[in-house]
Enzyme design. Structure first.
Site, PDB file in Angstrom:
ATOM      1  N   SER A  74       0.822  -1.238  -0.019  1.00 38.02           N
ATOM      2  CA  SER A  74      -0.117  -0.022   0.171  1.00 38.02           C
ATOM      3  C   SER A  74       1.117   1.331  -0.030  1.00 38.02           C
ATOM      4  CB  SER A  74      -0.845  -0.052   1.354  1.00 38.02           C
ATOM      5  OG  SER A  74      -1.829  -1.059   1.235  1.00 38.02           O
ATOM      6  N   ILE A  99      -5.292  -9.835  15.421  1.00 38.36           N
ATOM      7  CA  ILE A  99      -5.082 -10.793  14.174  1.00 38.36           C
ATOM      8  C   ILE A  99      -5.500 -12.028  14.991  1.00 38.36           C
ATOM      9  CG2 ILE A  99      -3.736 -12.415  12.732  1.00 38.36           C
ATOM     10  CD1 ILE A  99      -1.847  -9.771  12.502  1.00 38.36           C
ATOM     11  N   HIS A 144     -32.578   8.302  15.010  1.00 41.79           N
ATOM     12  CA  HIS A 144     -33.316   7.356  15.562  1.00 41.79           C
ATOM     13  C   HIS A 144     -33.952   6.584  14.670  1.00 41.79           C
ATOM     14  CE1 HIS A 144     -35.196   5.096  19.089  1.00 41.79           C
ATOM     15  NE2 HIS A 144     -36.298   5.576  18.431  1.00 41.79           N
ATOM     16  N   GLU A 158     -26.757   6.564  17.549  1.00 45.37           N
ATOM     17  CA  GLU A 158     -27.312   7.335  18.296  1.00 45.37           C
ATOM     18  C   GLU A 158     -26.853   7.554  19.484  1.00 45.37           C
ATOM     19  OE1 GLU A 158     -31.684   7.468  19.443  1.00 45.37           O
ATOM     20  OE2 GLU A 158     -31.545   5.491  18.717  1.00 45.37           O
TER      21      GLU A 158
END
Length: 451
Positions: free
Chosen positions: A17, A181, A440, A445
């Site tokens: 990466s 892991i 909600h 929330e």
């Protein structure tokens, strides 16, 4: 050596990466770039890490969802799980991602060498084929490698590299380690029907995560059938004539029978045989490449990013480090990485996620803190008749009301935390959360309802 005499402006060792991002960005700034990769393009995350593992997590979730379906009115008949089908589907997607990363390099005119490369000096690299190459700058992005402890019979064990290629689902599996892991694979195999035993050399799981959430995860996973044996590292593994493995652990009178043994005791920087000493590149105590805040090593022409530096072993961090390196060196942009408030997640079952300081860390750093929490039963668990409860915690500086950390365990916690991490990074206060209207009905929330 004059600049025009170099074969490349940048030579990257490792196409994971961080290496791929650095290559692409450097090329976009006009640099002549080459990258060497001895295995497959994509690195640990894409090829043998977080991506295929997350796909296994998704696959294992169906065991729970299908069992719950009848409580929602669905009739599901002849349920059967086939490991090779899931395994091959995951590996097929790994092939797709390998091709995608390769295409990215090709589209950005980055030359690829699919072979091992070693450093021969401040500006020199030698390929396994024997070719010598010069570059103005060298970037090491070789990542980390699973650590296999020394004990008799460890050749019968596998690591997270090999687990994706198991020929069949183990009926019984022993997992050594209690980090992310280990616990992620423990959850996967437990959900798929394997008898899972986790053995650990200490008496705690997930060191570094909030203690209350760690305790909650331990309770839930034990209730789901995972067996834990603490202060019991593996001392010996014996393979029997029938293929069964006998796993001996410290202090035990009898071995643990297993069909597979997964060792997940950490990862170490992948620097063996790279030739770093030829350029005077210094290593740290853990074998990591020492770098400054610009990713420069003790050799001015050699840089390093990602897990090989052992700063923060997370894919998004490696990507940012690679991007910042390329922008600084080739784009004339003084970009530095801020390592504060990096969110992280454990895709255990249920998942756990956190950002910022834990309660213990905050008390040590600030002394006077306030802790808000919400201990609730997720709505999706009500029809499932599972007593498992979610838990959200918010750590707040009592003097300034600034939110120092948010930690949560429960369904979809990583998905919810990403947005919350922005608020913590931005330095918002508890009052800012309280002033936000709840969405909600949702689990999220609870973040604005904690009192």
């Amino acid at each position: 050596m004059a600049e025009q005499e170099y074969d490349y402006d940048l030579f990257v060792i490792g196409a994971g990466s961080g290496g791929v991002r650095a290559s692409r960005i450097a090329a976009s700034h006009g640099a002549r770039v080459a990258v060497a990769e001895e295995y497959r393009v994509g690195g640990t995350c894409v090829i043998r890490g977080c991506v295929p593992k997350k796909l296994l997590v998704y696959g294992s979730h169906f065991a729970e969802e299908l069992q719950d379906a009848s409580n929602y009115g669905w009739t599901v008949e002849k349920m059967h799980f086939d490991w090779p089908t899931l395994r091959d589907a995951v590996l097929k997607d790994v092939d797709r991602l390998n091709d995608a990363y390769t295409t990215t390099l090709e589209n950005n005119k980055v030359e690829r060498f699919l072979e091992r490369a070693t450093i021969t000096g401040p500006h020199g690299v030698r390929l396994a084929s024997g070719r010598d190459i010069t570059a103005k700058y060298i970037l090491v992005a070789t990542g980390a490698w699973p650590l296999m402890p020394e004990f008799e019979g460890n050749e019968h064990c596998i690591t997270s590299n090999e687990v994706f290629h198991l020929p069949e689902l183990p009926r019984r599996i022993v997992i050594q380690g209690a980090g992310y892991i280990a616990l992620e694979f423990a959850g996967i195999f437990n959900a798929l029907g394997s008898a899972v035993t986790v053995v650990n050399r200490s008496d705690a799981i997930l060191r570094g995560y909030d203690e209350t959430l760690r305790d909650r995860l331990l309770q839930i996973t034990m209730a789901r059938g995972i067996t834990y044996r603490f202060n019991c590292p593996i001392t010996k593994v014996e393979k029997q004539e029938d293929g069964c493995l006998h796993v001996w652990v410290k202090g035990a009178q009898d071995p643990i029978p297993a069909d597979a043994v997964l060792v997940a005791t950490g990862r170490r920087p992948n620097v063996a045989g790279l030739g770093l000493e030829t350029a005077g590149v210094e290593l740290g105590e853990r074998g990591e490449i020492r770098v400054d805040d610009t990713a420069k090593t003790t050799c001015d022409s050699i840089y390093a990013v990602g897990d090989v530096t052992d700063r923060v072993q997370l894919t998004p961090v490696a990507i940012r480090e690679g991007h910042a390196f390329a922008d600084r060196v080739f784009g004339n942009k003084d970009v530095r990485i801020d390592y504060a408030c990096i969110p992280s997640a454990v895709f255990s079952q249920p998942p756990l996620a956190g950002v910022g300081l834990t309660e213990g860390q905050a008390r040590n750093a600030y002394g006077n803190v306030k802790v808000y929490s919400s201990d609730f039963r997720p709505m999706k668990n009500i029809f499932a008749h599972r007593p498992e409860r979610g838990l959200y915690k918010m750590i707040v500086d009592a003097q300034t009301d600034r939110v120092l950390g948010i930690h949560m365990i429960g369904p979809d916690s990583p998905e919810i935390l990403q947005a919350a991490a922005i608020a913590v990074k931005a330095g918002l206060t508890k009052a800012d959360f309280d002033a936000t209207v709840a969405l909600h009905p949702s689990m999220a929330e609870e973040l604005v309802l904690m009192r």
